[in-house]
Motif scaffolding. Structure first.
Motif, PDB file in Angstrom:
ATOM      1  N   HIS A  75       0.873  -1.181   0.000  1.00 49.48           N
ATOM      2  CA  HIS A  75       0.000   0.000   0.000  1.00 49.48           C
ATOM      3  C   HIS A  75       0.908   1.229   0.000  1.00 49.48           C
ATOM      4  O   HIS A  75       0.996   1.969   0.973  1.00 49.48           O
ATOM      5  CB  HIS A  75      -0.862  -0.105   1.276  1.00 49.48           C
ATOM      6  N   ALA A  76       1.635   1.436  -1.097  1.00 46.81           N
ATOM      7  CA  ALA A  76       2.591   2.551  -1.239  1.00 46.81           C
ATOM      8  C   ALA A  76       3.208   2.430  -2.620  1.00 46.81           C
ATOM      9  O   ALA A  76       3.174   1.349  -3.225  1.00 46.81           O
ATOM     10  CB  ALA A  76       3.700   2.456  -0.186  1.00 46.81           C
ATOM     11  N   VAL A  77       3.789   3.516  -3.087  1.00 49.57           N
ATOM     12  CA  VAL A  77       4.545   3.412  -4.335  1.00 49.57           C
ATOM     13  C   VAL A  77       5.958   2.897  -4.047  1.00 49.57           C
ATOM     14  O   VAL A  77       6.510   2.100  -4.804  1.00 49.57           O
ATOM     15  CB  VAL A  77       4.549   4.762  -5.111  1.00 49.57           C
ATOM     16  N   GLY A  78       6.546   3.333  -2.924  1.00 49.09           N
ATOM     17  CA  GLY A  78       7.902   2.912  -2.551  1.00 49.09           C
ATOM     18  C   GLY A  78       7.876   1.503  -1.979  1.00 49.09           C
ATOM     19  O   GLY A  78       6.907   1.105  -1.329  1.00 49.09           O
ATOM     20  N   PHE A  79       8.943   0.755  -2.232  1.00 44.39           N
ATOM     21  CA  PHE A  79       8.974  -0.624  -1.704  1.00 44.39           C
ATOM     22  C   PHE A  79      10.371  -0.966  -1.178  1.00 44.39           C
ATOM     23  O   PHE A  79      10.805  -2.111  -1.231  1.00 44.39           O
ATOM     24  CB  PHE A  79       8.500  -1.629  -2.768  1.00 44.39           C
ATOM     25  N   VAL A 100      -1.842   6.833  -8.349  1.00 45.80           N
ATOM     26  CA  VAL A 100      -2.948   7.404  -7.562  1.00 45.80           C
ATOM     27  C   VAL A 100      -2.469   8.435  -6.543  1.00 45.80           C
ATOM     28  O   VAL A 100      -3.281   9.186  -6.005  1.00 45.80           O
ATOM     29  CB  VAL A 100      -3.758   6.301  -6.838  1.00 45.80           C
ATOM     30  N   LEU A 101      -1.156   8.449  -6.245  1.00 46.70           N
ATOM     31  CA  LEU A 101      -0.659   9.378  -5.234  1.00 46.70           C
ATOM     32  C   LEU A 101       0.294  10.434  -5.801  1.00 46.70           C
ATOM     33  O   LEU A 101       0.843  11.246  -5.069  1.00 46.70           O
ATOM     34  CB  LEU A 101       0.021   8.605  -4.088  1.00 46.70           C
ATOM     35  N   THR A 102       0.431  10.450  -7.120  1.00 46.11           N
ATOM     36  CA  THR A 102       1.409  11.355  -7.735  1.00 46.11           C
ATOM     37  C   THR A 102       1.115  12.819  -7.407  1.00 46.11           C
ATOM     38  O   THR A 102       1.991  13.549  -6.915  1.00 46.11           O
ATOM     39  CB  THR A 102       1.407  11.149  -9.272  1.00 46.11           C
ATOM     40  N   ALA A 237      10.545  12.045  -0.285  1.00 44.90           N
ATOM     41  CA  ALA A 237      10.787  10.716  -0.871  1.00 44.90           C
ATOM     42  C   ALA A 237      11.058   9.699   0.242  1.00 44.90           C
ATOM     43  O   ALA A 237      10.128   9.064   0.747  1.00 44.90           O
ATOM     44  CB  ALA A 237      11.925  10.801  -1.870  1.00 44.90           C
ATOM     45  N   ARG A 238      12.324   9.576   0.654  1.00 47.13           N
ATOM     46  CA  ARG A 238      12.679   8.717   1.779  1.00 47.13           C
ATOM     47  C   ARG A 238      13.788   9.414   2.567  1.00 47.13           C
ATOM     48  O   ARG A 238      14.734   9.956   1.987  1.00 47.13           O
ATOM     49  CB  ARG A 238      13.165   7.347   1.312  1.00 47.13           C
ATOM     50  N   GLY A 239      13.677   9.333   3.890  1.00 44.77           N
ATOM     51  CA  GLY A 239      14.628  10.031   4.763  1.00 44.77           C
ATOM     52  C   GLY A 239      16.069   9.625   4.524  1.00 44.77           C
ATOM     53  O   GLY A 239      16.982  10.459   4.582  1.00 44.77           O
ATOM     54  N   PRO A 285       4.590  14.539   9.261  1.00 40.13           N
ATOM     55  CA  PRO A 285       4.797  13.125   9.637  1.00 40.13           C
ATOM     56  C   PRO A 285       4.494  12.145   8.491  1.00 40.13           C
ATOM     57  O   PRO A 285       3.571  11.344   8.592  1.00 40.13           O
ATOM     58  CB  PRO A 285       3.845  12.947  10.812  1.00 40.13           C
ATOM     59  N   HIS A 286       5.274  12.192   7.429  1.00 45.64           N
ATOM     60  CA  HIS A 286       5.145  11.284   6.270  1.00 45.64           C
ATOM     61  C   HIS A 286       3.706  11.279   5.744  1.00 45.64           C
ATOM     62  O   HIS A 286       2.986  10.282   5.867  1.00 45.64           O
ATOM     63  CB  HIS A 286       5.608   9.868   6.628  1.00 45.64           C
ATOM     64  N   MET A 287       3.327  12.413   5.141  1.00 39.85           N
ATOM     65  CA  MET A 287       1.927  12.630   4.745  1.00 39.85           C
ATOM     66  C   MET A 287       1.760  12.845   3.248  1.00 39.85           C
ATOM     67  O   MET A 287       0.712  13.320   2.805  1.00 39.85           O
ATOM     68  CB  MET A 287       1.386  13.879   5.468  1.00 39.85           C
ATOM     69  N   GLY A 297      -7.633   5.651  -3.326  1.00 37.14           N
ATOM     70  CA  GLY A 297      -7.072   4.998  -4.513  1.00 37.14           C
ATOM     71  C   GLY A 297      -6.030   3.957  -4.150  1.00 37.14           C
ATOM     72  O   GLY A 297      -5.978   2.869  -4.740  1.00 37.14           O
ATOM     73  N   MET A 298      -5.198   4.257  -3.170  1.00 37.17           N
ATOM     74  CA  MET A 298      -4.161   3.295  -2.754  1.00 37.17           C
ATOM     75  C   MET A 298      -4.796   2.042  -2.161  1.00 37.17           C
ATOM     76  O   MET A 298      -4.368   0.916  -2.424  1.00 37.17           O
ATOM     77  CB  MET A 298      -3.215   3.948  -1.739  1.00 37.17           C
ATOM     78  N   SER A 299      -5.827   2.232  -1.343  1.00 41.07           N
ATOM     79  CA  SER A 299      -6.498   1.082  -0.716  1.00 41.07           C
ATOM     80  C   SER A 299      -7.132   0.204  -1.794  1.00 41.07           C
ATOM     81  O   SER A 299      -7.013  -1.025  -1.763  1.00 41.07           O
ATOM     82  CB  SER A 299      -7.600   1.544   0.237  1.00 41.07           C
TER      83      SER A 299
END
Ligand code: GLV
Length: 326
Positions: A75-79, A100-102, A237-239, A285-287, A297-299
């Motif tokens: 449930h995310a674009v990043g993996f 869906v989250l772009t 993106a990622r910390g 907080p990672h939003m 859309g992600m769900s």
């Protein structure tokens, strides 16, 4: 015939639960935060599919405990939390939820950019504390966006959506990406440059690359030192793409003007994280994808990818298609 067994590692929106209903037999973690690792390792022994979150560490040990597992639908674009090589070796399909989250993520990146540039959080605190007693010409001066350069690291869908926003604000766009993006260059007047040049010439640097072995620690002290002292760094993106200690040094010693951060090396961020003590840092907080439409859309997509894989159809978004094609 018995329905496939699925575990959902955090409560997803109703749109996704409705898709799972009747198609799989699922259990969902209802606790606060992510389930502990021992819970996940226990659940995975019995399931055919997992609907996972970025907080779940899905590694070799995990796959070894999962004799029936066919699919992990993230449930995310990043993996970057998933060992893709191990998944492929174990024949487990990995899916994700791009597209869906772009726009939501680019919106948040641009929100942070403007918030830092115009000192939104600092000024709001000043007013609320009752310190606004007069108006004067050099009060809380910020940075313009028009006629400035926006440097984008990682020019995929989200990076390009960020560029589109920047263009709308009158910015010139440069980008650093492993491959050229000629279509986007034409649409956005963007120019592909080296990381070195991007850091030197940009007034704003926004990070939109995935976390990989190549991008981990990409922005360290040496890179921050190449940036203008008036520049602003945005990371949605990622910390771990940024060396947080070096960033603290740059911002506290004022050789970088400000930063807007939605992601951190450790999440949730410990309250004593030094960056949180700096007024030139705006944090979330990672939003990035946290809008009703995006999370809906992600769900939906995570649930549909999962069901497609379990019912023998090709899911819309597959990270390791080798598993299907062999
Ligand atoms: C969120 O961080 C995502 O990768 O979708």
């Amino acid at each position: 015939m018995a329905l496939p067994k699925v575990y959902v590692s955090q409560r997803i929106l109703k749109e996704g639960r409705d898709i799972l209903e009747g198609q799989v037999s699922y259990r969902m973690w209802e606790g606060e935060g992510a389930p502990d690792r021992d819970i996940l390792l226990r659940e995975v022994q019995f399931i055919d599919g997992l609907l996972s979150m970025p907080a779940d560490k899905i590694d070799e040990e995990f796959f070894q405990q999962a004799p029936h597992l066919k699919v992990v639908s993230q449930h995310a674009v990043g993996f970057d939390n998933i060992d893709i090589e191990a998944a492929t070796r174990h024949g487990v399909l990995i899916c994700n939820t791009p597209d869906v989250l772009t726009d939501a993520t680019a919106d948040l990146a641009f929100t942070l950019l403007l918030a830092v540039a115009r000192r939104l959080v600092e000024c709001s605190g000043y007013l609320r504390r009752g310190e606004w007693r007069t108006w004067y010409p050099d009060m809380w001066l910020g940075m313009d966006t028009a006629r400035k350069t926006l440097g984008i690291i990682g020019f995929g869908k989200i990076g390009q959506a960020m560029a589109r926003r920047g263009r709308g604000f009158g910015m010139s766009i440069v980008y650093f990406n492993p491959s050229p993006k000629p279509e986007a260059e034409k649409e956005l007047g963007a120019r592909r440059v080296s990381l070195d040049e991007l850091l030197r010439i940009s007034d704003y640097v926004s990070i939109h690359c995935p976390l990989t072995s190549e991008t981990r620690g990409l922005i360290g002290e040496a890179e921050l030192k190449k940036m203008k002292s008036t520049a602003i760094l945005i990371n949605t993106a990622r910390g771990l793409v940024v060396d947080q200690r070096a960033l603290y040094k740059a911002l506290s010693e004022k050789w970088l003007w400000g930063a807007g951060l939605d992601v951190f090396e450790v999440e949730p961020v410990p309250a004593d994280e030094p960056l949180l003590s700096l007024s030139n840092v705006t944090v979330m907080p990672h939003m990035g994808s946290a809008t009703l439409d995006s999370r809906g859309g992600m769900s939906r997509l995570a649930a549909q990818n999962l069901i497609d894989a379990l019912q023998g159809r090709r899911p819309a978004y597959v990270v390791n298609p080798e598993v299907l094609d062999r």
